[in-house]
Design a protein around this motif. Structure first.
Motif, PDB file in Angstrom:
ATOM      1  N   ALA A  48      43.725 -93.965 -22.467  1.00  0.00           N
ATOM      2  CA  ALA A  48      42.791 -92.847 -22.571  1.00  0.00           C
ATOM      3  C   ALA A  48      41.434 -93.390 -23.021  1.00  0.00           C
ATOM      4  N   GLU A  49      40.376 -92.746 -22.563  1.00  0.00           N
ATOM      5  CA  GLU A  49      39.032 -93.205 -22.914  1.00  0.00           C
ATOM      6  C   GLU A  49      38.331 -92.176 -23.798  1.00  0.00           C
ATOM      7  N   TRP A  50      37.395 -92.646 -24.581  1.00  0.00           N
ATOM      8  CA  TRP A  50      36.597 -91.744 -25.415  1.00  0.00           C
ATOM      9  C   TRP A  50      35.150 -92.226 -25.433  1.00  0.00           C
ATOM     10  N   HIS A  51      34.274 -91.443 -24.834  1.00  0.00           N
ATOM     11  CA  HIS A  51      32.850 -91.795 -24.839  1.00  0.00           C
ATOM     12  C   HIS A  51      32.029 -90.577 -24.466  1.00  0.00           C
ATOM     13  N   SER A  52      30.732 -90.734 -24.501  1.00  0.00           N
ATOM     14  CA  SER A  52      29.846 -89.575 -24.382  1.00  0.00           C
ATOM     15  C   SER A  52      29.835 -88.983 -22.980  1.00  0.00           C
ATOM     16  N   GLN A  53      30.322 -89.733 -21.990  1.00  0.00           N
ATOM     17  CA  GLN A  53      30.250 -89.182 -20.643  1.00  0.00           C
ATOM     18  C   GLN A  53      31.493 -88.392 -20.231  1.00  0.00           C
ATOM     19  N   LEU A  54      32.459 -88.232 -21.141  1.00  0.00           N
ATOM     20  CA  LEU A  54      33.610 -87.392 -20.811  1.00  0.00           C
ATOM     21  C   LEU A  54      33.153 -85.945 -20.673  1.00  0.00           C
ATOM     22  N   SER A  55      33.774 -85.219 -19.754  1.00  0.00           N
ATOM     23  CA  SER A  55      33.439 -83.802 -19.637  1.00  0.00           C
ATOM     24  C   SER A  55      33.913 -83.091 -20.903  1.00  0.00           C
ATOM     25  N   PRO A  56      33.258 -81.975 -21.263  1.00  0.00           N
ATOM     26  CA  PRO A  56      33.669 -81.271 -22.490  1.00  0.00           C
ATOM     27  C   PRO A  56      35.161 -80.917 -22.498  1.00  0.00           C
ATOM     28  N   ALA A  88      37.949 -82.258 -25.191  1.00  0.00           N
ATOM     29  CA  ALA A  88      38.774 -81.375 -26.011  1.00  0.00           C
ATOM     30  C   ALA A  88      40.250 -81.728 -25.856  1.00  0.00           C
ATOM     31  N   ARG A  89      40.656 -82.002 -24.609  1.00  0.00           N
ATOM     32  CA  ARG A  89      42.074 -82.319 -24.382  1.00  0.00           C
ATOM     33  C   ARG A  89      42.437 -83.664 -25.004  1.00  0.00           C
ATOM     34  N   THR A  90      41.506 -84.629 -24.887  1.00  0.00           N
ATOM     35  CA  THR A  90      41.790 -85.946 -25.460  1.00  0.00           C
ATOM     36  C   THR A  90      41.894 -85.847 -26.977  1.00  0.00           C
ATOM     37  N   TRP A  91      40.971 -85.075 -27.565  1.00  0.00           N
ATOM     38  CA  TRP A  91      40.978 -84.904 -29.019  1.00  0.00           C
ATOM     39  C   TRP A  91      42.323 -84.352 -29.496  1.00  0.00           C
ATOM     40  N   ARG A  92      42.763 -83.298 -28.799  1.00  0.00           N
ATOM     41  CA  ARG A  92      44.055 -82.694 -29.156  1.00  0.00           C
ATOM     42  C   ARG A  92      45.198 -83.684 -28.996  1.00  0.00           C
ATOM     43  N   ARG A 142      33.865 -83.773 -32.483  1.00  0.00           N
ATOM     44  CA  ARG A 142      32.983 -83.843 -31.322  1.00  0.00           C
ATOM     45  C   ARG A 142      33.380 -82.883 -30.199  1.00  0.00           C
ATOM     46  N   MET A 143      34.595 -82.376 -30.251  1.00  0.00           N
ATOM     47  CA  MET A 143      34.961 -81.425 -29.211  1.00  0.00           C
ATOM     48  C   MET A 143      34.458 -80.040 -29.571  1.00  0.00           C
ATOM     49  N   GLY A 144      33.934 -79.875 -30.782  1.00  0.00           N
ATOM     50  CA  GLY A 144      33.262 -78.664 -31.218  1.00  0.00           C
ATOM     51  C   GLY A 144      33.943 -77.391 -30.775  1.00  0.00           C
ATOM     52  N   GLU A 145      33.170 -76.531 -30.131  1.00  0.00           N
ATOM     53  CA  GLU A 145      33.656 -75.192 -29.805  1.00  0.00           C
ATOM     54  C   GLU A 145      34.593 -75.192 -28.605  1.00  0.00           C
TER      55      GLU A 145
END
Ligand SMILES: [Zn+2]
Ligand SMILES: [Zn+2]
Length: 721
Positions: free
Chosen positions: A265-273, A277-281, A100-103
């Protein structure tokens, strides 16, 4: 030459072969950049390809680059394959949920910091002195943070840098979340809670197994499962807490912080891109130990997942209804099985599926019998609308109004619950009877008076209220029929003129932050009456709330959904459970036309088990889930005839299998959506039957579809519209 098969996050099922360039070490799971058409895309190496087809040779392109992130582990890749097979969604679409963090996965942007370095500037301004006051501690602060906090433009700080008063440096990236401390506080638990917490803590040692944590609203289920989470933190592993609606988790975040010292840490659609990306990493690198998230958090690349908790496991919001149609609770069980880790399902009103698994011993059950402290379950009374309903055009019955008045006089809050957004569900012309309908859907337009618009809840179409009837041209002839929360507010304002009223409805939510603020305002008593849709049913705690009035308890009972009774029971049980959690005994009123309905009877008697027993019997007799399986196929097209005839041809070629029945096609209850006519087929099979294989075989033989004809497959459907 080495060749790898690469899966792209697009709507395709198969992986593509690419050449691995000399000197680029690639293994399955690696994230890579590959050319596709004229652009480059992030993709994942799915497998080595030891015998690439020779005819591909000259067309094959090279992998461009390998990304500097941890590879997707086999556990996650197997999960993606599994979800794809089960839901009949292309693998690439499932992969997309994991990427979901895509590009955004480029190198982390540098964070510039500033700190005091030299003498005070020669020219002092108000803006400059605010900056210097903030930096008086001689520590390094983020430059943009300082500008924002001091309310100055970056130019002010640049000026101070030029004069040598400040110096700049590169700061290390801010962590996504600080490390929670499992021993931050020792929780204050009752004997029953301690007992339950011990059982859940013991899971941290174990392998795969499903546990239902079951207890009434207010019994302290969150405190209890946080102890299992604490045990996972202590072991340096990761825990995922899934919640149905992230906007409503403010109190969970606070409770987590009280227990562990920091927020998760949170994960949802309203996080900034960038934060995504940082959360994903950070999740992939194992730097984050606890994630609280909406259903998509299930697809994150955990480095060492040790526990999954699914809070409010019965909540319908766990089903994703577009793209990949999956049920996050069910897929969470699948992921924990694949990862060999425990999973805890949490609910005061479990889904019938989960309850059956617990009753038959497939799931362990940890039961929390009582409300926390001296709290009691609310008393529940029905108001029979046939005998003591409100006056015509009104929706609050006299007995409920009197109870609200009493509550307000005592300084308590009242909640009026109506699961209907807007002002009125239907608007019609009083002269000719014309009803305002959506031009694209088989649905009435809903009057949203706060926004001065008539809106379709299925396609989003909206228009201002017309001045004249489009049919008979009469002016000012429209009347609203039936109530929505906005209309209820009007009535409440007239009945209780001194009270402060707040309407909580998802269409009025401007942002997660704003909603969290409003919920806090309710909790501290800035409002007397809360009028809300199902948004208010979900877990947050209003200490002053002692009365809940359900305006239309029958809403949702008669919509042809096999889970209608279960859903109504869960929703009403949950919303009434909001009453009386702190002081005194709460009370709930159910306004209903059918007080003898099993759902109402179970609610009044507070007899949850009786409801489940009768509902389970009914499901077993009718072979509905979990005693049988369902899949729905919806054929839609701009022309009614082509949708119907395709659905018929599809039904005609359905493969034969023992005890499998294909029902339909029938026109869907929502016959037209977004200008597309819809026909439904329903497949019913025995419980142990592999529906996905059956469907795949069937659809492989399906007649070719014209491009404007769509076929949506939904395995284990939750919606029957
Ligand atoms: Zn519409
Ligand atoms: Zn008219």
């Amino acid at each position: 030459m080495r060749v790898v098969d690469v899966l792209l996050p697009v709507a395709l099922d198969h992986a593509y072969s690419y050449r691995a360039p000399e000197g680029l070490a690639l293994a399955p799971g690696d994230l890579v950049t590959v050319p596709i058409g004229t652009r480059a895309a992030t993709a994942v190496v799915w497998a080595e390809n030891p015998e690439p087809s020779p005819r591909l040779d000259n067309r094959m392109k090279d992998v461009e680059d390998k990304l500097d992130v941890p590879p997707l582990k086999p556990e996650l890749r197997n999960f993606i394959d599994w979800v794809s097979r089960y839901t009949l969604s292309p693998r690439g679409m499932v992969l997309r949920m994991a990427l979901r963090m895509g590009e955004e996965l480029g190198p982390a942007r540098e964070r510039v910091g500033v700190r005091l370095a030299g003498p005070a500037p020669q020219r002092m301004t108000a803006a400059r002195s605010r900056v210097l006051a903030l930096l008086a501690d001689h520590l390094a602060h983020g430059k943009s943070d300082v500008a924002a906090e001091a309310g100055v433009s970056p130019g002010v700080i640049d000026g101070l840098l030029d004069e040598g008063t400040l110096e700049s440096m590169v700061l290390p990236p801010e962590p996504v979340a600080r490390a929670p401390d499992p021993d931050f506080v020792r929780p204050d638990l009752t004997a029953a809670q301690r007992d339950a917490a011990d059982k859940l803590r013991a899971l941290a040692d174990g392998s795969y197994g499903v546990t239902l944590l079951d207890g009434v609203t207010g019994a302290g289920k969150t405190q209890v499962y946080l102890e299992a989470v604490g045990e996972i933190i202590r072991r340096g592993r990761q825990a995922l807490v899934l919640v149905p609606e992230i906007a409503l988790t403010a109190q969970f975040l606070d409770r987590f912080a009280e227990r562990f010292g920091v927020r998760p840490a949170e994960w949802h659609s309203q996080l900034s891109p960038r934060l995504r990306a940082r959360t994903w990493r950070a999740v992939a690198a194992g730097e984050v130990s606890v994630i609280v998230g909406a259903r998509s958090a299930l697809f994150l690349p955990y480095a060492d997942l040790g526990l999954i908790v699914v809070d409010e496991e019965h909540d319908p919001a766990y089903k994703q209804e577009d793209g990949v149609r999956y049920h996050a609770r069910d897929m969470a069980v699948v992921r924990s099985r694949g990862a060999g880790i425990p999973i805890v399902l949490v609910s005061a009103t479990p889904s019938v599926e989960t309850e059956v698994n617990a009753r038959r011993g497939r799931y362990a059950r940890v039961h929390l019998p009582e409300r926390f402290g001296s709290q009691h379950l609310p008393a529940i009374e029905t108001i029979d609308l046939r005998a003591e309903g409100p006056p015509r055009g009104r929706y609050i019955a006299p007995r409920l109004a009197a109870a609200v008045t009493t509550a307000l006089e005592r300084g308590e809050q009242a909640l009026l619950f109506l699961n209907r957004r807007g002002y009125a569900p239907l608007t019609l012309c009083r002269r000719c009877g014309f009803r305002l309908a959506c031009p694209n859907c088989d649905a009435w337009l809903v009057d949203h008076r706060f926004r001065r618009r008539l809106v379709c809840h299925h396609c989003g179409f909206g228009m201002p209220p017309p001045a004249q009837c489009p049919h008979c041209q009469a002016a000012d002839s429209f009347v609203a029929v039936g109530p929505g929360v906005e209309r209820l507010e009007q009535e409440a304002a007239e009945l209780f003129p001194q009270s402060r009223i707040l309407v909580l409805s998802s269409d009025l939510v401007e942002s997660v932050e704003r909603l969290r603020q409003e919920l806090d305002d309710v909790a501290v008593g800035r409002f007397d009456i809360i009028i809300g849709t199902q948004l208010v049913a979900k877990g947050h705690h209003f200490p002053k709330l002692n009365l809940v009035g359900v305006i239309d308890a029958d809403l949702g009972l008669s919509n042809g959904d096999p889970r209608a009774a279960e859903r109504t029971f869960q929703l009403l049980h949950q919303v009434i459970g909001r009453a009386g959690r702190e002081e005194g005994r709460g009370i709930g009123y159910l306004q209903t036309h059918q007080p003898e309905h099993p759902v109402m009877r179970a609610l009044i008697a507070s007899d949850r088990d009786a409801f489940y027993t009768s509902e389970i019997e009914l499901r077993e007799k009718t072979h509905y889930p979990p005693f049988g399986r369902l899949a729905s196929l919806v054929v839609s097209a701009p022309e009614r005839l082509s949708a119907e005839s395709y659905a018929r041809r599809l039904a005609a070629i359905s493969p034969h299998a023992d005890n499998v029945r294909v029902l339909g096609p029938a026109e869907a209850p929502l016959a037209v959506v977004r200008g597309r006519h819809r026909f439904r087929l329903l497949v019913k099979s025995p419980r142990a039957f592999d529906l996905s294989v059956y469907l795949r075989e069937w659809l492989a033989a399906a007649p070719k579809r014209k491009s404007n004809l769509k076929l949506d497959v939904d395995v284990d459907p939750q919606s029957f519209l």
